[in-house]
Design a protein around this motif. Structure first.
Motif, mmCIF file in Angstrom:
data_model
loop_
_atom_site.group_PDB
_atom_site.id
_atom_site.type_symbol
_atom_site.label_atom_id
_atom_site.label_comp_id
_atom_site.label_asym_id
_atom_site.label_seq_id
_atom_site.Cartn_x
_atom_site.Cartn_y
_atom_site.Cartn_z
ATOM 1 N N SER A 478 0.367 16.801 -12.624
ATOM 2 C CA SER A 478 0.455 16.540 -10.700
ATOM 3 C C SER A 478 -1.096 15.416 -10.418
ATOM 4 N N LEU A 479 -1.302 14.636 -10.055
ATOM 5 C CA LEU A 479 -2.281 13.597 -9.888
ATOM 6 C C LEU A 479 -4.022 14.159 -10.285
ATOM 7 N N PRO A 480 -4.558 13.711 -11.282
ATOM 8 C CA PRO A 480 -5.849 14.017 -11.115
ATOM 9 C C PRO A 480 -6.361 13.954 -10.127
ATOM 10 N N THR A 481 -8.336 14.012 -10.186
ATOM 11 C CA THR A 481 -9.632 13.592 -9.113
ATOM 12 C C THR A 481 -9.826 12.612 -10.415
ATOM 13 N N VAL A 482 -10.046 11.199 -9.275
ATOM 14 C CA VAL A 482 -10.691 10.397 -9.088
ATOM 15 C C VAL A 482 -12.158 9.964 -8.479
ATOM 16 N N TYR A 483 -12.784 9.105 -9.657
ATOM 17 C CA TYR A 483 -14.168 8.254 -8.378
ATOM 18 C C TYR A 483 -13.569 7.293 -7.731
ATOM 19 N N ALA A 484 -13.687 6.927 -6.617
ATOM 20 C CA ALA A 484 -12.415 5.968 -5.594
ATOM 21 C C ALA A 484 -13.049 6.650 -3.915
ATOM 22 N N ASP A 485 -12.758 4.721 -3.080
ATOM 23 C CA ASP A 485 -13.196 5.326 -1.785
ATOM 24 C C ASP A 485 -11.871 5.589 -0.998
ATOM 25 N N HIS A 486 -11.491 7.311 -0.463
ATOM 26 C CA HIS A 486 -10.701 8.030 -0.184
ATOM 27 C C HIS A 486 -10.391 7.475 0.605
ATOM 28 N N ALA A 487 -10.282 6.344 1.370
ATOM 29 C CA ALA A 487 -9.546 6.778 3.004
ATOM 30 C C ALA A 487 -8.411 4.554 2.446
ATOM 31 N N ARG A 488 -9.776 4.101 1.057
ATOM 32 C CA ARG A 488 -8.296 2.861 1.053
ATOM 33 C C ARG A 488 -7.785 3.469 -0.133
ATOM 34 N N VAL A 489 -8.186 4.351 -1.203
ATOM 35 C CA VAL A 489 -6.961 5.292 -1.915
ATOM 36 C C VAL A 489 -5.756 5.150 -1.579
ATOM 37 N N GLY A 490 -5.667 6.406 -0.376
ATOM 38 C CA GLY A 490 -4.971 6.688 0.794
ATOM 39 C C GLY A 490 -4.275 5.091 0.979
ATOM 40 N N GLU A 491 -4.667 4.817 1.919
ATOM 41 C CA GLU A 491 -3.894 3.709 2.004
ATOM 42 C C GLU A 491 -3.253 3.013 1.259
ATOM 43 N N LEU A 492 -3.184 2.900 0.350
ATOM 44 C CA LEU A 492 -2.550 2.432 -1.431
ATOM 45 C C LEU A 492 -1.386 3.511 -1.239
ATOM 46 N N PHE A 493 -1.285 4.774 -1.996
ATOM 47 C CA PHE A 493 -0.618 4.898 -1.577
ATOM 48 C C PHE A 493 0.451 5.017 -0.930
ATOM 49 N N ARG A 494 -0.026 5.101 1.085
ATOM 50 C CA ARG A 494 0.816 5.386 1.941
ATOM 51 C C ARG A 494 1.725 4.452 1.841
ATOM 52 N N ASN A 495 1.135 2.877 1.577
ATOM 53 C CA ASN A 495 1.432 1.501 1.780
ATOM 54 C C ASN A 495 3.012 1.369 0.268
ATOM 55 N N LEU A 496 1.993 1.820 -1.160
ATOM 56 C CA LEU A 496 3.378 1.655 -1.576
ATOM 57 C C LEU A 496 4.648 2.987 -1.007
ATOM 58 N N ILE A 497 4.259 4.368 -1.084
ATOM 59 C CA ILE A 497 5.086 5.118 -0.451
ATOM 60 C C ILE A 497 6.144 4.416 0.643
ATOM 61 N N THR A 498 5.328 3.793 1.906
ATOM 62 C CA THR A 498 6.495 3.342 2.972
ATOM 63 C C THR A 498 7.214 2.211 2.039
ATOM 64 N N ASN A 499 7.038 1.606 1.595
ATOM 65 C CA ASN A 499 7.774 0.364 1.240
ATOM 66 C C ASN A 499 8.595 0.684 0.256
ATOM 67 N N ALA A 500 8.792 2.069 -0.608
ATOM 68 C CA ALA A 500 10.021 2.108 -1.681
ATOM 69 C C ALA A 500 10.625 2.869 -0.520
ATOM 70 N N PHE A 501 10.682 3.435 0.275
ATOM 71 C CA PHE A 501 11.491 4.003 1.448
ATOM 72 C C PHE A 501 12.271 3.634 2.314
ATOM 73 N N LYS A 502 11.525 2.365 2.565
ATOM 74 C CA LYS A 502 11.836 1.137 2.559
ATOM 75 C C LYS A 502 12.744 0.329 2.570
ATOM 76 N N TYR A 503 12.103 -0.229 1.359
ATOM 77 C CA TYR A 503 12.909 -0.966 0.846
ATOM 78 C C TYR A 503 14.343 -0.696 -0.167
ATOM 79 N N ASN A 504 15.433 0.719 0.208
ATOM 80 C CA ASN A 504 16.222 1.121 -0.347
ATOM 81 C C ASN A 504 17.623 1.342 0.549
ATOM 82 N N ASP A 505 18.080 0.986 -0.079
ATOM 83 C CA ASP A 505 19.962 1.305 0.552
ATOM 84 C C ASP A 505 20.333 2.177 0.348
ATOM 85 N N LYS A 506 20.137 2.655 -1.011
ATOM 86 C CA LYS A 506 21.002 4.091 -1.378
ATOM 87 C C LYS A 506 21.032 5.508 -1.052
ATOM 88 N N PRO A 507 22.230 5.158 -1.100
ATOM 89 C CA PRO A 507 22.947 7.054 -0.018
ATOM 90 C C PRO A 507 22.036 8.051 -0.877
#
Ligand code: ADP
Length: 603
Positions: A478-507
């Motif tokens: 599980s991920l820890p609790t950090v001191y950050a901007d909630h919305a921005r860090v959410g956007e960061l994870f969302r972008n990375l996760i979206t790219n991770a399945f977008k740029y994937n051609d494996k079955p």
């Protein structure tokens, strides 16, 4: 090279080095600028001091030989000449002459004039002995002045060695001239030549070793030196020195152990040197040697022998060794202190440089921040202002199509039909730019962010797609609790996760989201996939705005700003983002968020 040339070269070398030696008053000698009256007064002082010290020393002479193992004048003369210059040599000469004449006078039982007329050789002997004594002081001062690399005798080890050398060599002049004169003029049998010579030499050597450093130090001493001697602990030390010396050499307390072991004084003197410095040590040595002489001539102390001369020579040997050891100790101590001082100075310079560089860096950082802000402001204004006319164009086009669409030919309608998608794309780009500039412009809304909870929320919004495309989400811990901007860090994870399945051609697609701890970076978050991977040469390019590695519509399309925004978010949090990737196998995006609560409050 022929013999003649070689001889000429050698001669030239010898003559130049001879002219280098400061034979007579030195160019840099402050004494040269003294007035004639002052020179006269100093010479008179020199003469009187020499005379009194010589008369005292001659009280202990060896079998009426005019040679004595206790010869303070050599130290007085050397010290004074070293400080005030060669112009004190006349004072030395006259002082020595008078002391020797007086000695002849007091030994005889006639008047002075009668002595001179009946035994003119007494005058000749006194003149020659005086010349020998003067030559000794002259030579010792030349050697010291020529070889010294620092001002004071024990400022460095090299000086001490040259000083000792000068004190050993120069008295040979006086001893040789004096004893030869006495033998030649029949004041001394030749059989005693060697014994008298060594007595004379030892007396002069030790006199110079003890008194020259003391006198030189007294004249060079800083103004506060004497006042500092009035301290309680200094008086205690001096009392201790006097007490132990008296136990050794005057038989105080009658402790056999003390009266037979003079070396017990050495650790005490060394301690005085290390704890209290030169002044007190030189004074202590002077006290020790004065009391030791007093004791030895009264047949007390460790050096007492059948004859007094041998006892005094042995005592002088002890004092000489003690003072040489102390001077060497002082020199090493001084060199060490100097090295420390230099180190401190270097450190200070270094610190100053670091401070200057830090300041420069701060300036450049501020400039950079300002220009970044200006750029963000520019992007914001430009994109904001561009949206307006774009909407106008779109409106005008739809009016045109509505009003005149049926009057236009198919070809024109087809062409006009291609405009709206381009307008939408442009609008999309402008919106992305606007968003990007907003991320840069707005301050972070910092607070505690439970990343585990936040990730659950993000995955919940993506659930439909993830299930539909059967993407396996792996969360090793599980991920820890950090001191950050909630919305921005959410956007960061969302972008990375979206790219991770977008740029994937494996079955069988999978994404792993986690966090590791490294010594260098602290907490490192990562999003890993088994997708298409990125060639290493494009690692930098993907973080540039609007840069895509594929055709516009490939892999679900995109503006090419997602990674740029991710980078901006991470950097605003004081962290960094990087990746590792193998083409065909997958990529891992790592990032850190370094803004701590404390650091943030300091801002
Ligand atoms: P976009 O996805 O809109 O094209 P991004 O800035 O998010 O823009 O990504 C820039 C480029 O980086 C993408 O076009 C893609 O080529 C590459 N990329 C990003 N993430 C991945 C990934 N997980 N695997 C492979 N390539 C990626």
């Amino acid at each position: 090279m022929s013999i003649q040339i070689r001889t000429a070269a050698l001669f030239a070398r010898v003559t130049t080095s001879l002219t280098d030696i400061p034979w007579l008053p030195l160019a840099d000698d402050a004494f040269q600028t003294q007035s004639a009256r002052r020179i006269l007064v100093l010479n008179l002082l020199m003469m009187v001091m020499y005379y009194i010290a010589a008369r005292l020393g001659l009280q202990l002479q060896f079998e009426n030989s005019q040679a004595t193992p206790i010869w303070a004048p050599s130290g007085i003369a050397l010290g004074m000449i070293f400080v005030f210059g060669y112009r004190l040599l006349p004072g030395v000469f006259v002082g020595a002459l008078l002391a020797n004449l007086a000695d002849f006078y007091f030994k005889g039982n006639t008047g002075l004039l009668a002595m001179l007329s009946e035994h003119p050789s007494t005058l000749g002997a006194s003149l020659l002995i005086g010349a020998g004594n003067t030559g000794e002081s002259w030579l010792a001062a030349i050697l010291m002045r020529y070889f010294f690399s620092a001002r004071y005798v024990s400022d460095n080890v090299k000086n001490v060695l040259y000083f000792v050398l000068a004190c050993l060599v120069a008295p040979m002049v006086s001893a040789t001239v004096g004893v030869t004169t006495l033998v030649m003029l029949d004041f001394l049998p030749f059989s005693l030549y060697q014994t008298v010579w060594s007595t004379w030499w030892v007396g002069d050597v030790v006199g110079a070793l003890i008194l020259a450093p003391l006198l030189v130090w007294i004249t060079f001493a800083e103004p506060g030196t004497w006042r500092s001697l009035l301290k309680k602990d200094v008086i205690l030390v001096l009392t201790l020195v006097v007490g132990i010396t008296a136990m050794c050499f005057l038989g105080w307390g009658e402790v056999v152990f003390f009266t037979s072991e003079a070396y017990l004084l050495l650790p005490l003197l060394m301690l005085v040197m290390l704890k209290f410095g030169r002044t007190l040590t030189l004074i202590s040595v002077f006290i020790v040697s004065a009391l030791a002489v007093a004791g030895t001539i009264n047949d007390i102390g460790p050096f007492v022998r059948a004859d007094q001369n041998t006892a005094l020579i042995l005592l002088q040997g002890f004092i000489g060794v003690a003072i040489i050891s102390l001077l060497l100790l002082d020199a090493m101590h001084h060199e060490r202190e100097n090295a420390f001082a230099q180190l401190r100075q270097l450190n200070a310079v270094l610190e100053q440089r670091v401070m200057e560089r830090t300041l420069q860096l701060e300036h450049s950082n501020r400039d950079l921040e300002r220009s970044n802000k200006e750029l963000d402001d520019f992007a914001y204004i430009a994109s904001h202002d561009l949206k307006e006319p774009l909407r106008g164009i779109e409106n005008q086009l739809s009016f045109l199509m509505e009003d005149y669409g049926d009057q236009l030919s198919n070809e024109v309608r087809e062409r006009l039909g291609k405009v709206p998608p381009n307008i939408r794309r442009l609008e999309n780009l402008i919106n992305t730019l606007l968003h990007f500039s907003r991320v840069g412009r707005l301050d972070l809304a910092m607070g505690k962010v439970n990343l585990e909870k936040m990730l659950n929320e993000i995955l919940a919004t993506l659930e439909g797609r993830l299930q539909q495309e059967r993407i396996d989400i792996r969360r090793p811990a599980s991920l820890p609790t950090v001191y950050a901007d909630h919305a921005r860090v959410g956007e960061l994870f969302r972008n990375l996760i979206t790219n991770a399945f977008k740029y994937n051609d494996k079955p069988q697609r999978w994404i792993e989201i986690g966090c590791t701890e490294t010594a260098q970076e602290g907490q490192v978050f990562y999003v890993r996939d088994n997708g298409i991977g990125i060639p290493a040469k494009h690692f930098d390019r993907i973080f540039q705005i609007f840069k895509r590695l594929h055709g516009q519509e490939k892999y679900g399309g995109g503006t090419g700003a997602g990674m740029t925004i991710c980078k901006k978010i991470v950097e605003k949090h004081g962290g960094r983002i990087w990746l590792a990737s193998t083409v065909g196998e997958g990529s891992t995006f790592y990032f850190t968020l370094h803004k701590t609560e404390a650091a943030h409050t300091d801002d």
